[in-house]
Design a protein around this motif. Structure first.
Motif, PDB file in Angstrom:
ATOM      1  N   LYS B  36      49.280  31.618  30.593  1.00  0.00           N
ATOM      2  CA  LYS B  36      49.673  32.997  30.919  1.00  0.00           C
ATOM      3  C   LYS B  36      48.426  33.817  31.242  1.00  0.00           C
ATOM      4  CE  LYS B  36      54.076  33.130  28.591  1.00  0.00           C
ATOM      5  NZ  LYS B  36      54.089  31.781  28.027  1.00  0.00           N
ATOM      6  N   VAL B  37      48.552  34.642  32.269  1.00  0.00           N
ATOM      7  CA  VAL B  37      47.422  35.483  32.676  1.00  0.00           C
ATOM      8  C   VAL B  37      47.806  36.931  32.395  1.00  0.00           C
ATOM      9  CG1 VAL B  37      45.905  36.147  34.565  1.00  0.00           C
ATOM     10  CG2 VAL B  37      46.873  33.846  34.503  1.00  0.00           C
ATOM     11  N   TYR B  38      47.064  37.576  31.526  1.00  0.00           N
ATOM     12  CA  TYR B  38      47.279  38.988  31.216  1.00  0.00           C
ATOM     13  C   TYR B  38      46.265  39.795  32.023  1.00  0.00           C
ATOM     14  CZ  TYR B  38      50.315  37.407  27.485  1.00  0.00           C
ATOM     15  OH  TYR B  38      51.339  36.817  26.792  1.00  0.00           O
ATOM     16  N   VAL B  39      46.776  40.573  32.959  1.00  0.00           N
ATOM     17  CA  VAL B  39      45.885  41.318  33.853  1.00  0.00           C
ATOM     18  C   VAL B  39      45.571  42.669  33.223  1.00  0.00           C
ATOM     19  CG1 VAL B  39      45.578  42.201  36.196  1.00  0.00           C
ATOM     20  CG2 VAL B  39      46.975  40.157  35.813  1.00  0.00           C
ATOM     21  N   GLU B  40      44.292  42.981  33.156  1.00  0.00           N
ATOM     22  CA  GLU B  40      43.828  44.220  32.526  1.00  0.00           C
ATOM     23  C   GLU B  40      43.142  45.084  33.577  1.00  0.00           C
ATOM     24  OE1 GLU B  40      40.892  43.302  29.539  1.00  0.00           O
ATOM     25  OE2 GLU B  40      40.149  45.366  29.505  1.00  0.00           O
ATOM     26  N   CYS B  41      43.332  46.383  33.499  1.00  0.00           N
ATOM     27  CA  CYS B  41      42.641  47.288  34.418  1.00  0.00           C
ATOM     28  C   CYS B  41      41.157  47.300  34.037  1.00  0.00           C
ATOM     29  CB  CYS B  41      43.226  48.692  34.333  1.00  0.00           C
ATOM     30  SG  CYS B  41      42.315  49.862  35.362  1.00  0.00           S
ATOM     31  N   ALA B  42      40.319  47.003  35.012  1.00  0.00           N
ATOM     32  CA  ALA B  42      38.881  46.937  34.720  1.00  0.00           C
ATOM     33  C   ALA B  42      38.295  48.330  34.501  1.00  0.00           C
ATOM     34  CB  ALA B  42      38.160  46.244  35.859  1.00  0.00           C
ATOM     35  N   ASP B  43      39.017  49.375  34.963  1.00  0.00           N
ATOM     36  CA  ASP B  43      38.488  50.743  34.808  1.00  0.00           C
ATOM     37  C   ASP B  43      38.953  51.417  33.519  1.00  0.00           C
ATOM     38  OD1 ASP B  43      36.990  50.674  37.085  1.00  0.00           O
ATOM     39  OD2 ASP B  43      38.635  51.345  38.369  1.00  0.00           O
ATOM     40  N   CYS B  44      40.303  51.346  33.241  1.00  0.00           N
ATOM     41  CA  CYS B  44      40.785  52.077  32.061  1.00  0.00           C
ATOM     42  C   CYS B  44      41.202  51.134  30.925  1.00  0.00           C
ATOM     43  CB  CYS B  44      41.938  53.007  32.445  1.00  0.00           C
ATOM     44  SG  CYS B  44      43.471  52.140  32.828  1.00  0.00           S
ATOM     45  N   GLY B  45      41.229  49.836  31.160  1.00  0.00           N
ATOM     46  CA  GLY B  45      41.542  48.871  30.096  1.00  0.00           C
ATOM     47  C   GLY B  45      43.026  48.715  29.818  1.00  0.00           C
ATOM     48  N   ALA B  46      43.893  49.372  30.612  1.00  0.00           N
ATOM     49  CA  ALA B  46      45.343  49.283  30.362  1.00  0.00           C
ATOM     50  C   ALA B  46      45.888  47.913  30.794  1.00  0.00           C
ATOM     51  CB  ALA B  46      46.059  50.380  31.142  1.00  0.00           C
ATOM     52  N   PHE B  47      47.028  47.562  30.157  1.00  0.00           N
ATOM     53  CA  PHE B  47      47.720  46.331  30.564  1.00  0.00           C
ATOM     54  C   PHE B  47      48.361  46.582  31.930  1.00  0.00           C
ATOM     55  CE2 PHE B  47      51.999  44.358  30.727  1.00  0.00           C
ATOM     56  CZ  PHE B  47      51.594  43.028  30.858  1.00  0.00           C
ATOM     57  N   VAL B  48      48.159  45.672  32.864  1.00  0.00           N
ATOM     58  CA  VAL B  48      48.701  45.851  34.209  1.00  0.00           C
ATOM     59  C   VAL B  48      49.908  44.927  34.442  1.00  0.00           C
ATOM     60  CG1 VAL B  48      48.197  45.666  36.691  1.00  0.00           C
ATOM     61  CG2 VAL B  48      46.454  46.538  35.129  1.00  0.00           C
ATOM     62  N   ALA B  49      49.746  43.667  34.126  1.00  0.00           N
ATOM     63  CA  ALA B  49      50.845  42.720  34.378  1.00  0.00           C
ATOM     64  C   ALA B  49      50.557  41.403  33.672  1.00  0.00           C
ATOM     65  CB  ALA B  49      50.998  42.459  35.876  1.00  0.00           C
ATOM     66  N   ARG B  50      51.631  40.595  33.540  1.00  0.00           N
ATOM     67  CA  ARG B  50      51.441  39.244  33.011  1.00  0.00           C
ATOM     68  C   ARG B  50      52.008  38.237  34.019  1.00  0.00           C
ATOM     69  NH1 ARG B  50      54.690  36.895  27.922  1.00  0.00           N
ATOM     70  NH2 ARG B  50      56.254  36.629  29.559  1.00  0.00           N
ATOM     71  N   TYR B  51      51.248  37.204  34.316  1.00  0.00           N
ATOM     72  CA  TYR B  51      51.704  36.133  35.200  1.00  0.00           C
ATOM     73  C   TYR B  51      51.813  34.839  34.400  1.00  0.00           C
ATOM     74  CZ  TYR B  51      50.336  39.151  39.085  1.00  0.00           C
ATOM     75  OH  TYR B  51      50.213  40.194  39.964  1.00  0.00           O
ATOM     76  N   THR B  52      52.862  34.071  34.668  1.00  0.00           N
ATOM     77  CA  THR B  52      52.979  32.743  34.057  1.00  0.00           C
ATOM     78  C   THR B  52      52.643  31.711  35.124  1.00  0.00           C
ATOM     79  OG1 THR B  52      54.720  33.594  32.644  1.00  0.00           O
ATOM     80  CG2 THR B  52      54.545  31.198  32.814  1.00  0.00           C
ATOM     81  N   LEU B  53      51.651  30.893  34.850  1.00  0.00           N
ATOM     82  CA  LEU B  53      51.152  29.961  35.870  1.00  0.00           C
ATOM     83  C   LEU B  53      51.985  28.686  35.950  1.00  0.00           C
ATOM     84  CD1 LEU B  53      47.265  29.653  35.734  1.00  0.00           C
ATOM     85  CD2 LEU B  53      48.662  30.988  37.271  1.00  0.00           C
ATOM     86  N   ARG B  54      52.387  28.333  37.151  1.00  0.00           N
ATOM     87  CA  ARG B  54      53.027  27.025  37.341  1.00  0.00           C
ATOM     88  C   ARG B  54      52.106  26.110  38.128  1.00  0.00           C
ATOM     89  NH1 ARG B  54      59.168  27.924  39.013  1.00  0.00           N
ATOM     90  NH2 ARG B  54      59.108  25.661  38.919  1.00  0.00           N
ATOM     91  N   GLY B  55      51.058  26.648  38.646  1.00  0.00           N
ATOM     92  CA  GLY B  55      50.075  25.832  39.354  1.00  0.00           C
ATOM     93  C   GLY B  55      48.765  26.600  39.396  1.00  0.00           C
ATOM     94  N   TYR B  56      47.680  25.896  39.603  1.00  0.00           N
ATOM     95  CA  TYR B  56      46.386  26.568  39.656  1.00  0.00           C
ATOM     96  C   TYR B  56      45.517  25.870  40.684  1.00  0.00           C
ATOM     97  CZ  TYR B  56      41.737  28.144  38.284  1.00  0.00           C
ATOM     98  OH  TYR B  56      40.471  28.674  38.290  1.00  0.00           O
ATOM     99  N   THR B  57      44.903  26.648  41.540  1.00  0.00           N
ATOM    100  CA  THR B  57      43.993  26.092  42.533  1.00  0.00           C
ATOM    101  C   THR B  57      42.703  26.897  42.514  1.00  0.00           C
ATOM    102  OG1 THR B  57      45.932  25.664  43.899  1.00  0.00           O
ATOM    103  CG2 THR B  57      43.793  25.404  44.949  1.00  0.00           C
ATOM    104  N   SER B  58      41.621  26.220  42.263  1.00  0.00           N
ATOM    105  CA  SER B  58      40.330  26.924  42.295  1.00  0.00           C
ATOM    106  C   SER B  58      39.668  26.638  43.635  1.00  0.00           C
ATOM    107  CB  SER B  58      39.436  26.409  41.168  1.00  0.00           C
ATOM    108  OG  SER B  58      39.033  25.087  41.453  1.00  0.00           O
ATOM    109  N   ASN B  59      38.444  27.126  43.819  1.00  0.00           N
ATOM    110  CA  ASN B  59      37.762  26.807  45.079  1.00  0.00           C
ATOM    111  C   ASN B  59      37.275  25.357  45.084  1.00  0.00           C
ATOM    112  OD1 ASN B  59      35.793  27.134  43.235  1.00  0.00           O
ATOM    113  ND2 ASN B  59      34.497  28.482  44.451  1.00  0.00           N
ATOM    114  N   ARG B  60      37.351  24.692  43.924  1.00  0.00           N
ATOM    115  CA  ARG B  60      37.072  23.243  43.887  1.00  0.00           C
ATOM    116  C   ARG B  60      38.412  22.552  44.117  1.00  0.00           C
ATOM    117  NH1 ARG B  60      34.156  22.517  38.307  1.00  0.00           N
ATOM    118  NH2 ARG B  60      33.658  20.445  39.112  1.00  0.00           N
ATOM    119  N   THR B  61      38.836  22.526  45.367  1.00  0.00           N
ATOM    120  CA  THR B  61      40.231  22.198  45.650  1.00  0.00           C
ATOM    121  C   THR B  61      40.620  20.762  45.324  1.00  0.00           C
ATOM    122  OG1 THR B  61      39.508  22.014  47.916  1.00  0.00           O
ATOM    123  CG2 THR B  61      40.755  23.964  47.353  1.00  0.00           C
TER     124      THR B  61
END
Lengths: 455, 123
Positions: B36-61
């Motif tokens: 699970k990815v909990y997205v936080e506002c980098a400016d005010c620190g508030a909770f923005v959203a939560r994503y549940t990952l079903r796949g992940y791709t980095s730049n090391r494809t």
């Protein structure tokens, strides 16, 4: 309205489908002496299926259902050439939930649980941590681990796991070091070999068992392993020896960073326990009398019932492969019921030929086919034919073809594990042909001789 | 609107509280569960959203592809080859495509509206 389904790719798909159906129609219209109307129609269906499985305009499992549609519409309809009535056509549907398919389903569920809770990675890392740093011994450890895992989980998943583990080690070698190639090629080759070891290791095994079951010739789980495991051990050893010879190590030691593994948590321990119990029940089915396919339902009930696996895991179980197996078995029924299998067998001049020679012909045909097409498609097309050859016991013919269908390791497209290793960019096609063709040839000889002696 | 014509749309995640588009991903791992990815506002620190990952791709494809293949089942060498060849290229192309959509015609609706009204069937 925009016809979004008529993309260029879908048009190509439809053209290949139309060509395959037309070829099937032409073949079924030929006046072939000694072949009944049902046999001619089945030959047409076989031709269509072969073209679609070779050309792969769509996933292989779609062809399975095209076969069923053609069988029921052309052969099994009321008043059709097979003289079937009422619900008798369901004989072509029943293979899709045959006992072998259920056995495979149970294997998929166990593999999914093992993968989801990281047991596969744990097993591989704990074995590799114990094999030392001598390159040749490390390669052997890697190949034995891969072969062992691929007996229980898919060859593709095993290769993906082991390549992930191997890449940092491979990259620690200098760029021109030939042993890098041995490490990368050893993984797909041993994954292909390992699949031979158990009935659930790879689809051709299930196809062979399923077609034999239909002939009331049952091979139990342990019977398969008693024949498969010696072949796996010998092929792995030969493959390891050949890779060490072709790509010798230029360094004395490999650099490997050992990671401390965390202790296993309760869920992982529970999954491992269920896995071991199920395997034990499979191996002892002749003692307790519970069929292997029913044992295979235990992990399904336990893992989904206790919510260790969920709906997403269910969707990702590899249903397509089960349909491919079902389609092959359904085609096998049509070939037998219509007399086509016997007709084809009569055409081939096997009379007076040595059994070993016949088995070599089967194995070479399977290996050649599976070099270019899927091993399941190869098994689906060849096994219904070879089991009809009177000079050889059907069990021997079916198992030789199933095993040889796993032995082709020549090209990147030959098997999914080969494709994955090729995708690493660490081996090119020429390297794969160089290593794979020798190992394929030796594998065929070993498979034929062993299965001939063991059956 | 693009999504009405082409059935696709894109937007940048932003903080409902302060409107900032600067975010931090707090990634949570629990064995046996989807990441699970909990997205936080980098400016005010508030909770923005939560994503549940079903796949992940980095730049090391290639490494990402291997991870994906560990839980999937291929039966055809040809199709596996195609997947291997296309994987890295596809991700990079899709990334550029999404950036182009946002640059040309960013969807201004709330994320919930986009997901629930237009893309429910995709979930």
């Amino acid at each position: 309205m925009e016809l979004i389904i008529l993309t260029r790719e879908n048009i190509k798909t439809l053209i290949i489908l139309a060509a395959a159906l037309a070829a099937g129609f032409v073949v079924s219209s030929l006046n072939l002496p000694g072949l009944s109307e049902a046999g001619r129609i089945t030959l047409g269906i076989f031709t269509t299926a072969a073209i679609l499985w070779v050309m792969e305009p769509f996933p292989l499992y779609v062809t399975s259902f095209i076969i069923v549609i053609l069988e029921v519409v052309l052969l099994a309809r009321e008043g059709g050439p097979l003289q079937m009535t009422g619900k008798e056509y369901t004989v072509f549907l029943s293979p899709f939930f045959d006992s072998v398919v259920v056995l495979f389903l149970g294997g998929f569920v166990m593999a999914k649980a093992v993968n989801r809770y990281g047991l596969d990675e744990r097993i591989s890392r704990s074995i590799l941590a114990r094999v030392g740093t001598r390159p040749s011994i490390f390669l052997l450890g890697m190949m034995v681990t891969t072969a062992f895992l691929s007996m229980w989980i898919s060859n593709t998943a095993t290769t993906a796991l082991m390549v992930t583990v191997a890449i940092p080690i491979v990259k620690s070698f200098p760029g021109e070091e030939p042993f890098r190639k041995a490490l990368i090629l050893g993984i797909p080759f041993s994954a292909n070999i390992g699949g031979i070891g158990t009935p659930i290791g790879t689809p051709p095994n299930a196809i062979a068992m399923g077609i034999l079951n239909q002939m009331e010739l049952e091979i139990s789980f342990i019977d398969w392993m008693l024949r498969g495991i010696p072949v796996v051990i010998i092929l792995t050893a030969v493959c390891w020896f050949m890779l060490c010879r072709i790509f010798p190590a230029g360094v004395d030691r490999i650099r490997m960073e050992s990671e401390e593994q965390e202790p296993m948590d309760r869920k992982s321990k529970f999954i491992l326990s269920v896995f071991l119990v199920v395997v034990a029940l499979w191996l002892t089915s002749s003692y307790h009398g519970i069929p292997s396919s029913i044992v295979a339902l235990i992990p399904f009930v336990v893992f989904f019932g206790l919510k260790l696996l969920d709906g997403d895991d269910l969707n990702a179980l590899g249903w397509g492969i089960l349909f491919i197996i079902g389609g092959g078995m359904s085609l096998g029924i049509a070939m037998r019921e219509s007399g086509l299998s016997m007709w084809i067998v009569d055409l081939i001049p096997f009379a007076g030929m040595d059994i070993l020679m016949i088995l070599f012909i089967f194995a070479v045909a399977a290996a050649l086919m599976t070099t270019f097409i899927s091993n399941s498609a190869t098994a689906n097309l060849l096994i219904p034919i070879v089991v009809g050859v009177p000079a050889v016991a059907p069990e021997t013919s079916a198992v030789v073809v199933a095993l040889a269908a796993s032995a082709a390791m020549i090209l990147p497209i030959s098997t999914p594990p080969n494709a994955i290793a090729y995708g690493s960019g660490l081996v090119n096609v020429r390297t794969m042909i160089r290593g794979g063709s020798i190992i394929t040839a030796i594998s065929i000889i070993i498979i034929v001789i062993f299965i001939y002696l063991l059956f | 609107m693009r999504y009405r014509e082409k059935k696709e749309t894109a937007r940048i995640e932003h903080c409902e509280k302060c409107g900032s588009t600067a975010t931090k991903n707090n990634i949570y791992f629990l064995k046996g569960e989807y990441v699970k990815v909990y997205v936080e506002c980098a400016d005010c620190g508030a909770f923005v959203a939560r994503y549940t990952l079903r796949g992940y791709t980095s730049n090391r494809t290639y490494e990402s592809l291997l991870r994906n293949l560990r839980s999937s089942r291929f039966n055809s060498g040809k199709r596996t080859m195609k997947a291997v060849e296309l994987f890295g290229k596809d991700v990079e192309e899709q990334f550029q495509h999404v950036r182009d959509i946002i640059r040309e015609d960013e969807d201004q609706r709330r994320m919930e509206e986009i997901i629930e009204e237009d893309f429910r069937e995709e979930l």
